[in-house]
Motif scaffolding. Structure first.
Motif, mmCIF file in Angstrom:
data_model
loop_
_atom_site.group_PDB
_atom_site.id
_atom_site.type_symbol
_atom_site.label_atom_id
_atom_site.label_comp_id
_atom_site.label_asym_id
_atom_site.label_seq_id
_atom_site.Cartn_x
_atom_site.Cartn_y
_atom_site.Cartn_z
ATOM 1 N N GLU A 1 0.791 -1.275 -0.030
ATOM 2 C CA GLU A 1 0.183 -0.056 0.124
ATOM 3 C C GLU A 1 0.623 1.443 0.208
ATOM 4 O O GLU A 1 0.836 2.601 -0.606
ATOM 5 N N CYS A 2 1.978 1.338 1.000
ATOM 6 C CA CYS A 2 3.525 2.237 1.224
ATOM 7 C C CYS A 2 3.060 2.750 -0.799
ATOM 8 O O CYS A 2 3.928 3.934 -1.279
ATOM 9 N N LEU A 3 3.594 1.855 -1.631
ATOM 10 C CA LEU A 3 4.656 1.655 -2.468
ATOM 11 C C LEU A 3 3.098 2.943 -3.411
ATOM 12 O O LEU A 3 3.416 3.173 -4.609
ATOM 13 N N GLU A 4 1.608 1.651 -3.318
ATOM 14 C CA GLU A 4 0.651 2.245 -4.307
ATOM 15 C C GLU A 4 1.091 3.656 -4.259
ATOM 16 O O GLU A 4 0.704 5.037 -5.019
ATOM 17 N N GLY A 5 0.782 4.690 -2.725
ATOM 18 C CA GLY A 5 0.667 5.616 -2.147
ATOM 19 C C GLY A 5 1.464 6.812 -2.997
ATOM 20 O O GLY A 5 1.854 6.983 -2.870
ATOM 21 N N ASP B 1 10.804 10.304 -11.040
ATOM 22 C CA ASP B 1 12.139 9.744 -11.578
ATOM 23 C C ASP B 1 12.739 8.378 -11.694
ATOM 24 O O ASP B 1 11.775 7.872 -11.993
ATOM 25 N N SER B 2 13.225 8.887 -12.433
ATOM 26 C CA SER B 2 14.100 7.329 -13.518
ATOM 27 C C SER B 2 13.892 5.989 -12.154
ATOM 28 O O SER B 2 13.905 5.265 -12.160
ATOM 29 N N VAL C 1 9.487 1.240 -7.018
ATOM 30 C CA VAL C 1 9.179 1.003 -7.265
ATOM 31 C C VAL C 1 8.649 -0.407 -7.808
ATOM 32 O O VAL C 1 8.474 -0.838 -7.209
ATOM 33 N N THR C 2 9.476 -0.007 -8.923
ATOM 34 C CA THR C 2 9.150 -1.399 -9.684
ATOM 35 C C THR C 2 10.048 -2.757 -8.926
ATOM 36 O O THR C 2 8.835 -3.867 -9.091
ATOM 37 N N ASN C 3 11.431 -2.720 -8.974
ATOM 38 C CA ASN C 3 11.780 -3.553 -8.247
ATOM 39 C C ASN C 3 11.097 -4.562 -7.069
ATOM 40 O O ASN C 3 10.700 -5.256 -6.459
ATOM 41 N N ALA C 4 10.449 -3.351 -5.701
ATOM 42 C CA ALA C 4 9.774 -3.188 -4.978
ATOM 43 C C ALA C 4 8.072 -3.889 -4.721
ATOM 44 O O ALA C 4 8.203 -5.305 -4.268
#
Length: 637
Positions: A78-82, A92-93, A99-102
């Protein structure tokens, strides 16, 4: 029971915060695991239990836990979604990649977790009092704050605590401790970026997995994730969640420990265990020799193995005083394969840094700081990664302390250099650069005594030619005689007693044609207006021999009757037909200083009359060769 969840403090009108963190980035790269092992073992050594003679024990263990069984992971999703909601297209890249890897890591059925647990340590005090000077607050509740618990501690839980985060795909680390009062505490820390919480409010980048009243999870609290790491002994666990370096982690951490802590292990200050399922590797004073042997072919440990041998079986052991009697201890060993490495170690037995002093002999030297006052001073010269001494790390406003640190570092470095020169720069009869090289060493013509000659039947019988004191316009040739060993006569070669034949007539000097495109130009420096280039003729002595032909290393000794201020040297290899092939020179050293090389020509050099000049030359051609020298000098018209 108080609810436990990830809590990121509100931004509160402050500046938004990105993912990039220089304190974490500093520990990434090729030395990732090395940095992790160094920081964890260093902090554990600094927390050694007072009054205990038992070594600190650090246990690394890799675990895998089911992702869908613990709310710590679903909440973090949920934190990553936030995070995505807050940044949107402005992400930024670097943050997008993280985030994608997490997210990908949390979709896997299992999450890899590396647990580093220490024993016979103090544990982290302050989990209940939140004292700002406590270890718990420094490690879990602060940024850039360190707690120095003893005079030789480099500062625990400062910037170095970020090393575990660099090894986590989730940027998530948990801490579990039992302190000296037997109080237990457990908390998670995540370093993300500004996110939107459940209420749609922006937050700060650092969050904690703790109770909603902002306190850690204590022993009396219930938590399924904490129960995976229950401990009964005093000490601390550092738990890297989403551990990224699962391939060869045992060997990589083992090599890091061997390289950075072999002094601590040998002196029984540290024991490290590596657990991977049923496989357990123990690094202690009994096993370290075998482990070094097992990794002997690993290029990462070449220098470490040489330093280890210098420490356990030195050719020379010495002590000196910088601030207190015997506060610096030195171990030196010489071997033809060694890389001339000097390693500085803290009193706890941790490597601080390595550097090199280039002298003739190959060696390995271990320097250990034993004095408390000196250790206290030098710890403040270490940068965050604790990999060197740099007096400029001390603030310029502390002029006296900075000056004392510089003087201490200079004193140590100069002492080591002088010790190396006095012990090894003059070649001893039992210290050689490679097997059998003693047969190549010069006799009294280059300052050596006859006592170096031995009758060891295992040594190769290599004949060295007499010195040819010929005056040749195009250069000087070093020729091997068929049977006789080389000698040198004092003075010129037309000594009537030793050489009754008169000196042959001196050939006329032939200058280099000043036109660059002229046919058959002579070897030597480039001609310029107002100068001419001549061959050096009046040579009293000359000699060349391989130090290590496989490495292309040769020693050349010459003596001239006259002083030369603009001497240039070129070399060629002479074949059986007498013809010479020009040699490419990789490096050239004279008086312990490198001399520039351009187009196979070295110079300009200054040498004194009737004095031996010694050159060390490395050729691109790696084989045993008969050398021919071409010496020229630039003369002003």
């Amino acid at each position: 029971m108080a609810k436990t969840e990830w809590r990121f403090p509100l931004l509160g009108g402050g500046p938004y915060q990105g993912y990039t963190n220089n304190d974490i980035e500093a520990f990434k790269g090729q030395e990732l695991i090395d940095n992790l092992a160094r920081e964890i073992c260093q902090n554990s050594l600094d927390e050694h239990l007072d009054g205990s003679d038992e070594p600190v024990r650090v246990v690394f263990e890799l675990k895998k836990v089911k992702t869908d069984q613990y709310d710590v992971f679903s909440q973090y999703s949920e934190c990553l979604e936030g995070c995505r909601k807050y940044w949107g297209e402005d992400m930024d890249s670097r943050l997008a990649r993280f985030v994608t890897n997490a997210e990908k890591t949390l979709k896997e059925p299992y999450v890899s977790i590396l647990v580093a647990s220490d024993y016979n340590t103090k544990g982290l005090d302050g989990s209940r009092t939140e004292d700002k000077k406590s270890g718990w607050v420094a490690l879990t509740c602060s940024e850039g704050v360190s707690v120095k618990n003893n005079e030789n501690s480099a500062g625990s839980y400062g910037i170095g605590k970020n090393a575990p985060f660099a090894c986590s795909a989730l940027s998530m680390v948990f801490y579990n401790t039992i302190d000296q009062k037997n109080d237990g505490a457990f908390v998670g820390v995540a370093k993300l970026a500004t996110i939107l919480n459940r209420d749609g409010e922006p937050t700060q980048r650092v969050g904690k997995y703790q109770k909603i009243d902002s306190t850690p999870i204590f022993e009396s609290d219930e938590n399924d994730f904490r129960d995976l790491f229950l401990r009964t002994e005093r000490g601390t666990d550092v738990i890297v969640v989403g551990f990224t370096e699962t391939q060869k982690w045992v060997s990589n951490i083992a090599k890091a420990v061997l390289k950075n802590f072999f002094v601590a292990v040998i002196e029984n200050k540290l024991i490290v265990e590596l657990k991977d399922g049923d496989d357990i590797t123990v690094i202690d004073s009994d096993t370290i020799s075998q482990l070094f042997s097992d990794y002997s072919s690993d290029t990462e440990l070449v220098c470490a193995y040489q330093l280890y041998n210098a420490f356990i079986s030195p050719d020379c052991k010495d002590k000196t005083e910088v601030l207190e009697p015997d506060d610096v201890e030195v171990y030196i060993k010489s071997d033809s394969s060694y890389r001339r490495t000097i390693a500085n170690f803290r009193e706890t037995g941790m490597l601080v840094g390595m550097y090199y002093k280039r002298i003739y002999q190959h060696y390995a030297a271990v320097v250990i700081i034993r004095g408390k006052e000196l250790g206290k001073l030098l710890r403040d010269t270490e940068p965050p990664r604790h990999n060197r001494w740099d007096y400029k790390q001390i603030d310029s406003s502390e002029k006296e302390k900075r000056k004392n640190a510089k003087n201490a570092i200079d004193t140590i470095n100069n002492y080591i250099f002088q010790l190396l020169k006095s012990r090894f720069e003059t070649i001893a009869e039992d210290v050689v650069d490679a097997a059998g090289v003693g047969e190549y060493f010069p006799d009294e013509a280059v300052g050596e005594s006859e006592k170096g000659k031995g009758d060891d039947i295992l040594k190769a019988k290599i004949k060295i030619g007499k010195i040819q004191d010929n005056h040749i316009a195009q250069g000087i040739t070093i020729n091997p005689a068929a049977k006789s060993k080389g000698t040198e006569s004092n003075g010129k070669v037309n000594n009537k007693t030793r050489s009754p034949k008169p000196m042959p007539p001196k050939p006329p000097t032939k200058p280099v044609t000043p036109i660059p495109d002229a046919p058959n130009p002579c070897l030597g420096a480039n001609s310029q207006r107002g100068t001419k280039v001549v061959s050096v003729e009046n040579i009293l002595a000359q000699r060349a021999f391989p130090i290590n032909a496989a490495q292309g290393l040769y020693k050349i000794v010459i003596k001239t009757a006259e002083a030369h201020n603009d001497l240039f040297v070129e070399c060629s290899a002479v074949g059986e037909d007498g013809n010479g092939d020009s040699l490419d020179i990789e490096s050239f050293t004279y008086n312990s200083k490198a001399v520039s090389v351009k187009d196979g020509k070295v110079g300009a050099l200054s040498i004194n009359a009737d004095m031996l000049a010694e050159f060390f030359v490395t050729f691109a051609r790696k084989e045993k060769m008969m050398l021919k020298l071409h010496l020229t000098e630039v003369i002003k018209k």
